[in-house]
Each structure stands twice: as C-alpha cells, then as structure tokens.
Motif scaffolding. Structure first.
Motif, PDB file in Angstrom:
ATOM      1  N   ASP A  64       0.825  -1.213   0.000  1.00 58.43           N
ATOM      2  CA  ASP A  64       0.000   0.000   0.000  1.00 58.43           C
ATOM      3  C   ASP A  64       0.858   1.262   0.000  1.00 58.43           C
ATOM      4  OD1 ASP A  64      -2.514  -1.198  -0.067  1.00 58.43           O
ATOM      5  OD2 ASP A  64      -2.388  -1.664   2.051  1.00 58.43           O
ATOM      6  N   ASP A  91     -10.280   6.465  -0.387  1.00 62.02           N
ATOM      7  CA  ASP A  91     -10.474   5.146   0.216  1.00 62.02           C
ATOM      8  C   ASP A  91      -9.662   4.054  -0.466  1.00 62.02           C
ATOM      9  OD1 ASP A  91     -11.893   5.234  -2.047  1.00 62.02           O
ATOM     10  OD2 ASP A  91     -13.864   4.875  -1.167  1.00 62.02           O
ATOM     11  N   ASN A  92      -8.915   4.406  -1.496  1.00 62.83           N
ATOM     12  CA  ASN A  92      -8.011   3.389  -2.053  1.00 62.83           C
ATOM     13  C   ASN A  92      -6.705   4.033  -2.470  1.00 62.83           C
ATOM     14  OD1 ASN A  92      -8.314   4.555  -4.669  1.00 62.83           O
ATOM     15  ND2 ASN A  92     -10.274   3.494  -4.827  1.00 62.83           N
ATOM     16  N   GLN A  93      -5.777   3.208  -2.934  1.00 62.80           N
ATOM     17  CA  GLN A  93      -4.433   3.706  -3.249  1.00 62.80           C
ATOM     18  C   GLN A  93      -4.470   4.752  -4.355  1.00 62.80           C
ATOM     19  OE1 GLN A  93      -5.213   0.435  -3.407  1.00 62.80           O
ATOM     20  NE2 GLN A  93      -3.834  -0.745  -2.104  1.00 62.80           N
ATOM     21  N   THR A 100      -6.932   6.956  -5.374  1.00 54.43           N
ATOM     22  CA  THR A 100      -7.389   8.295  -4.983  1.00 54.43           C
ATOM     23  C   THR A 100      -6.390   8.950  -4.029  1.00 54.43           C
ATOM     24  OG1 THR A 100      -8.795   7.188  -3.374  1.00 54.43           O
ATOM     25  CG2 THR A 100      -9.867   8.097  -5.317  1.00 54.43           C
ATOM     26  N   PHE A 151      -8.334   5.406   5.474  1.00 52.21           N
ATOM     27  CA  PHE A 151      -7.831   4.466   4.481  1.00 52.21           C
ATOM     28  C   PHE A 151      -7.990   3.037   4.985  1.00 52.21           C
ATOM     29  CE2 PHE A 151      -4.196   2.286   2.465  1.00 52.21           C
ATOM     30  CZ  PHE A 151      -4.507   2.539   1.150  1.00 52.21           C
ATOM     31  N   LYS A 152      -8.571   2.208   4.139  1.00 49.90           N
ATOM     32  CA  LYS A 152      -8.687   0.796   4.530  1.00 49.90           C
ATOM     33  C   LYS A 152      -7.488   0.056   3.969  1.00 49.90           C
ATOM     34  CE  LYS A 152     -13.613   0.617   5.102  1.00 49.90           C
ATOM     35  NZ  LYS A 152     -13.853   1.977   4.537  1.00 49.90           N
ATOM     36  N   GLY A 153      -6.993  -0.871   4.751  1.00 46.84           N
ATOM     37  CA  GLY A 153      -5.830  -1.613   4.300  1.00 46.84           C
ATOM     38  C   GLY A 153      -4.685  -1.400   5.258  1.00 46.84           C
TER      39      GLY A 153
END
Lengths: 324, 296
Positions: B91, B151-153, B155, B237-239
């Motif tokens: 990530d 919310d993801n890599q 963006t 951020f999820k992950g």
C-alpha cells in the motif's frame, strides 16, 4: 513596484482557489450544528436549522458569488468572519496564533541555517571523508523520519523519561502572560522541544547544500587567485568563499520559511502548540470554514511576504544585481 | 562507456541506452546499494501479500513480545506486526507510485506545453504553477483529502499529486526552453514533423533522466505526506499502511514507555528510514550516472 503588484495578484488568485476548494468540502456545517441543537434542546429540525444559520452567520443556500464577494469584502476591511467552533472573530484567533508559529519557525530556521552554513563550509574546506559519510548517514536517517515522529521521540526522552522539559502547550498555567522574566523563560522552555524537532530534521539539508555551493565556489578562479596572492585564510573563508556560497541559499531560506509554515499542523498538533497549523487542523476537523479560510490567508501572506523579503535581501547582498 | 557519453546523446540505440544506464548505476557504489534496497522493498510489496494473509485481531494475546512464531511480536489488537509491515509495504509503495506518476504526468504536460508553445499559453500555465507554488502543499493536501474521498491507493495517490507538480513543471519548462532551439529540433520542425512527434521523439528522451531522478524524489515526499495525513487522522484508508501503524501506535497504545508496543512504533519508522535511504542513495547515484558533468 511591479513585484508588489505580482505578489498581490498571486495572493488574490490563491485566495480564489482556496475559497473554491474549501466551499466544495463535503459536510454541511449548518446541518452539523442543527443536528446538535435537535439532540440537545429537542427543537424541530427546521427551527434548529434556522437558528444554526444565524449563529454561524453562514448560509449554504446563498449563491457562491455572493459568498465570495462577502468574503473578499471582509478581507479588505479586516473582518474575516466568525469562527463556527470558537464563536470568536477569526481575525483574533489568527492574530493570536501567528506569534506562536513565528516564534518556533523562525528560531528553528535561523538555528539550522546558521549551523548548516558554518558546518557546510567547514566540510567543504577540510574535505574530511569521515565527516562527509557521517553527514550522509545522518541525512538519510533524519531526512526520512517525519519531524513529528522525531518530536514524539524527543517527548519520550526529555519530557517523560528525564522530566527536564514540558511536552505540550505554549506556557505553563502558573505564569502570567506579559513582559516578565518568568513568563518569557517559561515560554522559551516550552519552545525547546518543537524547535529541536524542526532543527534535527532540517539541519543536514542545509549543511549539504552549503557544502555543494562551497565546493563549486572553491573551483572558481578567484579563489585560486586569492590563495596565490597569499591572502590570509580567514579572509578567503569568510569574504570569498562564505559570502558567495551563501548567496543562493537566501532564496531557499525564504522558500523553506513558507514550507515550514505549511508543515506546522503536524508539529503543532503533537505539542498542542496553539499556532497557525494547530488551528488549521481543528478547523478542518470541525468544518469551520471561516477559520480555515483565515488560516490559509495567513499562510499565503507569510509565504508571499517571505519570498518578497528574500528578493530584497538578495539584491542588497549581491552587488551585481544592485545596478540595472 | 565514455565513448557513448561523449558522442551526441540524442539518438541512442534503445537497447544500448538501457544497458549503459544499468551499467552506470551498478558501477556507482551508492546507487548500487540503493538499487538493492529498493528491489528488496519491491519484492516485499509484490510477493508479500501473495503469501501472507491479513492478520486477525486477537485481544487475548495483545502486546506480546517477539517470539519465533511472531518475530516482531503482536500489536495492541493482537495482530502480528511483521505481517502487517510486509502487507503494508504494498500500500505504501502503490500510493507513493501513483502520487509520483500523476505528479510527473501533470508536470510534463504543463512544462512541455508551456515551453514549446510559449506566448499566452505559457503565461497562463506559469501563473497557475506560481499559485500552486505559493500555497504550501501540506495544508492544501489536508483539505483535498476531505474533498476527494480517499479510500483506495489510487485516490490517495491522486490527492497527494494534485499539489506537488508545480516546481517540477517549471524545471521541465526551463529544460525544454534550453533544447528548443537545438539544431535537431529545428530540423524536425522544418521537415514538417508534428509537434506531438517532436515531443515524444525529441524532447522526452532528453529530459527522461531528469524525470527519473524526480520520480524517486516525489515518491519519497509522497510517503512522508501520506504518513502525515494518516497521523492527523484525515484519511480513512482501509488496508495496511505504515502511516496507519504509526498513528495507531501513538494514539491507541499511547504510552510507548517501557511497553513492548515500542516495536509497533519503531518497525514502520525503521522501514521508512530504510526506504528513504535506498531512494536517496539510488537517486544520488543516478544523478551521477546520468549527468556526466557531475563525475570527477
């Protein structure tokens, strides 16, 4: 004169950009406050919404153009609106925050600049390989750790473990703010750790660029000529090498001043230091639009002002630019 | 090697160019060490998530010290620290890669168009760049991360890049202005080759080394900025991300003092340092390898 005009235009356009970005943030502050009122006072939502609107003095239904003209008018007249979360004039909060950020940023910047310049010349002049390697290792470690992590480690060592220095706030509660020795001493004591956090992470960068500048100046003919002429070493070091290698760094100094102003949310958040960054962070978290805009105005003005001053300084220090 | 560099540089055989490039990197001690470190992180980011599974919370075994089964111990929620670190590397690198990619793309477009076309286009683009340069990037990125939901890599990378291209754009513009009037570009223009072809065939190959060095520099900056945004709690951020680990170790376990959670704090920090060290060494060596003037 032309420079001032360009600076003003830049400030103005920056303000438009920031205004548009901020106004497009998700989350309606009026709605947030209305929800609170409904919860606390069991009012009807419609009523609560109207009340929130008047308390906040902010109407999301008003056209963007109107809001913008109001905003610009406010800036010109020195009225930046009322903070939504503090219920105070934004201009007062901004003016209260500015000295704290200025104090910490200017002390740490000057300190790292002076030490960087001196050590940079020394390393370039002596050409000691060991010192150079140590510098690169130091830079890769402290250039890589974010300054607030360094700050956190400093807090653990000097505030928690050793108990020598205070870890948060601008001054203790038992001193009275004002021009007295006790207050100033206490204030400086509280500034040590934030300054140290900035200093440790930036000083190596200064040394490296000063070293590089000095090395390139050392290759110039006038240095060789000065040595051949048998001028005293001190004179060569200060007048010939130091001054010429330092000149280009004045511009970087100004740029860094602005950059540090922008990076202050992280350090000030860690030390609960009530500067520009600290309030900016709170404003963003609470969707306090007027406060956010006020803090941005301050940051932009500081950046433009410092680069303006840098240009003046550069002209004064560099006689070649003075004419024409 | 020397012959290659001394001959005119703008039309190298592609294969030879790449081979020479890697030979130059390998010859320099600094960039060799940097390359090895970067490859290590790259392998970790590619293969780590293929082998390892997301660790599950296990509050019964929280804050355990290192053991054979968990080489770096367990965190405040009973998750394996080493596993999180390895998973997080993907990530961290992806976010930084996207940020650098977008920033370079913006900078190239603005810089090349501005330098090549000149006139009004140039004036407007430079005004925009100056405005972006005037407002410090971190506070703006703080707000942008709220405007664009991260919310993801992808963006996240985009948000980090939106305010970090201007300086590079100006530098690229200066480079373009420097080579614009060289004979081979004039020749292409007289031959009636389109501007697009001139850009891809003549201009980009000449500034590619400069871009490569900056790519790494922007990745470095993006990693620091991403960790900073997470530390302030602005990015949901999820992950797995090292910034998340640092943030949680400072907020959830609070006291690092004497507790084994210091590992949870130090592990991502040490990795950050290692990665930045690798980038620094690689970029310095790269500069020397690609820039014959710096060699002594």
């Amino acid at each position: 004169m032309k420079k001032i005009l360009i600076s003003l235009i830049t400030v103005f356009i920056s303000l438009i950009v920031m205004f548009l970005v901020i106004q497009n943030m998700p989350g309606d502050p009026v709605d947030m406050m209305a929800q609170d009122i409904v919860k606390n006072e069991h009012l009807e939502y419609e009523l609560a919404y109207q009340r929130a609107k008047s308390i906040l003095n902010y109407d999301p239904d008003e056209p963007l153009v109107n809001r913008f003209s109001k905003y610009v008018k406010g800036i010109v007249t020195g009225n930046l609106g009322t903070s939504m979360s503090y219920k105070k004039d934004v201009i007062d909060i901004v003016m209260g925050a500015l000295p704290w950020t200025l104090l910490v940023v200017s002390i740490s910047l000057l300190l790292s600049f002076i030490i960087g310049v001196l050590l940079g010349i020394y390393i370039a002049w002596k050409r000691k390989k060991g010192l150079n390697t140590a510098l690169i290792i130091y830079q890769s470690i402290f250039g890589a750790i974010p300054n607030y992590v360094v700050g956190y480690l400093l807090v653990i060592v000097f505030a928690v473990t050793l108990g020598w220095l205070p870890s948060r706030g601008p001054y203790s509660s038992n001193v009275t703010p004002g021009f007295n020795g006790a207050f100033i001493g206490d204030m400086l004591k509280h500034a040590i750790l934030p300054v140290l956090a900035y200093f440790t992470t930036t000083v190596a960068g200064w040394i490296i660029s000063m070293k590089a500048n000095s090395l390139s100046v050392l290759g110039e003919d006038y240095i060789t000529y000065a040595q051949v002429r048998g001028l005293p070493r001190r004179r060569i070091l200060i007048k010939y090498l130091g001054k010429n290698a330092m000149l280009p760094m004045i511009t970087i100094l100004a740029v860094n001043f602005g950059l540090m102003f922008g990076g202050s949310p992280l350090i000030e958040n860690l030390f609960l230091y009530p500067g520009v960054g600290y309030y900016l962070n709170i404003a963003i978290a609470r969707r306090d639009f007027p406060l956010m805009q006020g803090m941005f105005l301050m940051i932009i003005i500081m950046v433009v002002l410092s680069s303006f001053i840098a240009e003046l300084l550069y002209k004064i220090l560099n006689p070649r630019l003075r004419e024409g | 090697m020397a012959k290659e560099m001394n001959s005119v540089k703008y039309k190298l055989n592609r294969g030879d160019g790449i081979k020479g490039f890697f030979r130059a990197i390998w010859k320099n001690k600094m960039s060799r060490i940097g390359l090895i470190i970067l490859i290590f992180f790259l392998l970790m980011a590619i293969f780590g998530p293929m082998i390892l599974q997301d660790p599950k919370s296990d509050y019964a075994h929280r804050l355990q010290p290192a053991s054979w089964k968990h080489p770096l111990g367990l965190d405040y929620a009973g998750k394996d620290i080493l596993v999180q670190l390895v998973l997080g590397s993907r990530d961290v690198l992806l976010v930084a890669f996207y940020a650098a990619f977008f920033a370079i793309a913006f900078a190239c477009i603005v810089g090349i168009v501005s330098g090549l076309f000149g006139g009004k286009v140039d004036a407007i683009l430079m005004l925009v760049s100056n405005v972006v340069l005037t407002i410090p990037s971190f506070p703006v990125t703080m707000i942008l991360s709220m405007v664009l939901k991260v919310d993801n890599q992808l963006t996240f990378g985009l948000v980090l890049s939106l305010w970090s291209w201007a300086g590079l754009a100006k530098a690229i513009r200066a480079q373009v202005l420097g080579i614009k009037h060289k004979e081979f570009i004039e020749a292409s223009r007289i031959l009636g080759i389109s501007k697009f072809r001139i850009i891809t065939n003549d201009i980009i190959p000449n500034i590619i080394s400069y871009i490569a060095v900056n790519f790494i520099a922007i990745m470095k900056g993006a990693i620091l900025a991403s960790v900073g945004l997470m530390y302030l709690g602005l990015v949901p951020f999820k992950g797995n991300h090292w910034g998340m680990m640092i943030q949680l170790s400072m907020s959830s376990t609070g006291a690092l003092i004497g507790s084994s959670s210091i590992v949870y704090f130090l592990a991502p920090v040490v990795n950050l340092i290692l990665f930045q060290l690798g980038s620094y060494l690689f970029a310095t060596g790269l500069d020397e390898a690609l820039n014959p003037r710096l060699r002594t």
